[in-house]
Structure formats: structure tokens, C-alpha cells
Design a protein around this motif. Structure first.
Motif, PDB file in Angstrom:
ATOM      1  N   PRO A  33       0.816  -1.216   0.000  1.00 25.70           N
ATOM      2  CA  PRO A  33       0.000   0.000   0.000  1.00 25.70           C
ATOM      3  C   PRO A  33       0.846   1.262   0.000  1.00 25.70           C
ATOM      4  O   PRO A  33       0.461   2.269  -0.547  1.00 25.70           O
ATOM      5  N   GLN A  43      -7.062   1.987  -0.402  1.00 26.42           N
ATOM      6  CA  GLN A  43      -7.812   0.959   0.293  1.00 26.42           C
ATOM      7  C   GLN A  43      -8.461   1.579   1.530  1.00 26.42           C
ATOM      8  O   GLN A  43      -7.889   2.470   2.144  1.00 26.42           O
ATOM      9  N   GLN A  46      -8.724  -0.174   7.940  1.00 27.70           N
ATOM     10  CA  GLN A  46      -9.238  -1.302   8.692  1.00 27.70           C
ATOM     11  C   GLN A  46      -9.740  -0.801  10.044  1.00 27.70           C
ATOM     12  O   GLN A  46      -9.427   0.304  10.468  1.00 27.70           O
TER      13      GLN A  46
END
Length: 149
Positions: A33, A43, A46
Motif C-alpha cells: 500500500p 484501500q 481497517q
């Protein structure tokens, strides 16, 4: 003459051939990433993850830039790492997005963003340590790399 010396010689040659280093064929791994191209879609974060965003000025083309979010004590000594990021300099403003997992801090510790740029294995620039207040997602704006001592 018995075949035993030839068998020992053949076994020795086989072991020597097996112990040599393989030729350099590194498969292309998918980009991490931190090394995605500028146009790639980011992305989603999380659960529990935070992010520092900004851009670095002064990273010359073909330089390797490393950013690290560190937990440091009152003397400025690193006591832990929350996250790091490796980028390739392109001679222009270098956007970054450093993701990390926040941790509770004990008294006397603080969080700092530190960085360095190297070229051909030689340290050329550094990011003066920047104290990050809190451990929430933040936008730091534009940060300037300075010559390394």
C-alpha cells in the motif's frame, strides 16, 4: 580400479553444485500500500486503524524515502514504532499516506513522525522530527525535507 573413488567424486560434485547460489530471478510482487502509484484507488482503513496524510517536498528523483511514526521518550530516543512507509522520490511533491495502529501512551512518551531520504545508499535528506498530537487520523500538509548533517 574400483568405482568407489568415482562415486565419491561424483557425490562431491553433486553437493558442490547444489550449494551454489541460484541466479537472481526475483518475481514481481504486488506493490505494498505504501508503494502504490499516485492514481491507484486507496484501500479503506481497517477497524481501529488511523492515517497520517501529507506531502513531502525536496525528495529528488531516484531517491528512497522512508517515513516512520515512532513513540519516543523525553530524550528523543525511540521506544517503539507505530508504522512506517517507503516511497520513491520523483523530484516533485511526494504525497504520502501512513497508516498505523494507535496505542495508549504512558506519561513521558510522545509520538513523532521522522523521515529520511537516501540516494545510492547514502543519506542525503532528513525530515526534522515532527510531534504528532494525539493518535487520530490527521492531515499534516506539506513537509519539507532538509539536508542531512
Amino acid at each position: 580400479m574400483s568405482p568407489r573413488p568415482f562415486a565419491l567424486l561424483g557425490l562431491s560434485l553433486l553437493l558442490a553444485a547444489c550449494s551454489s547460489q541460484p541466479e537472481e530471478e526475483t518475481p514481481q510482487a504486488p506493490l505494498a500500500p505504501s508503494e502504490r502509484k499516485a492514481g491507484a484507488a486507496p484501500q479503506p482503513l481497517q477497524a481501529g486503524q488511523r492515517e497520517l496524510r501529507g506531502s513531502l517536498l525536496g525528495a529528488p528523483a531516484n531517491s528512497e524515502v522512508e517515513l516512520a511514526l515512532l513513540v519516543v521518550d523525553e530524550r528523543g530516543r525511540p521506544r517503539g514504532e507505530l508504522g512506517n512507509l517507503h516511497l520513491s522520490g520523483n523530484g516533485q511533491a511526494l504525497p504520502f499516506s501512513l497508516r498505523f495502529e494507535p496505542q495508549p501512551l504512558t506519561p513521558g512518551l510522545r509520538v513523532e513522525l521522522r523521515g529520511r531520504a537516501s540516494q545510492s545508499g547514502r543519506l542525503i535528506l532528513r525530515l526534522p522530527p515532527r510531534t504528532v498530537s494525539g493518535t487520530d487520523s490527521q492531515t499534516l500538509g506539506t513537509l519539507q525535507l532538509v539536508p542531512a548533517p
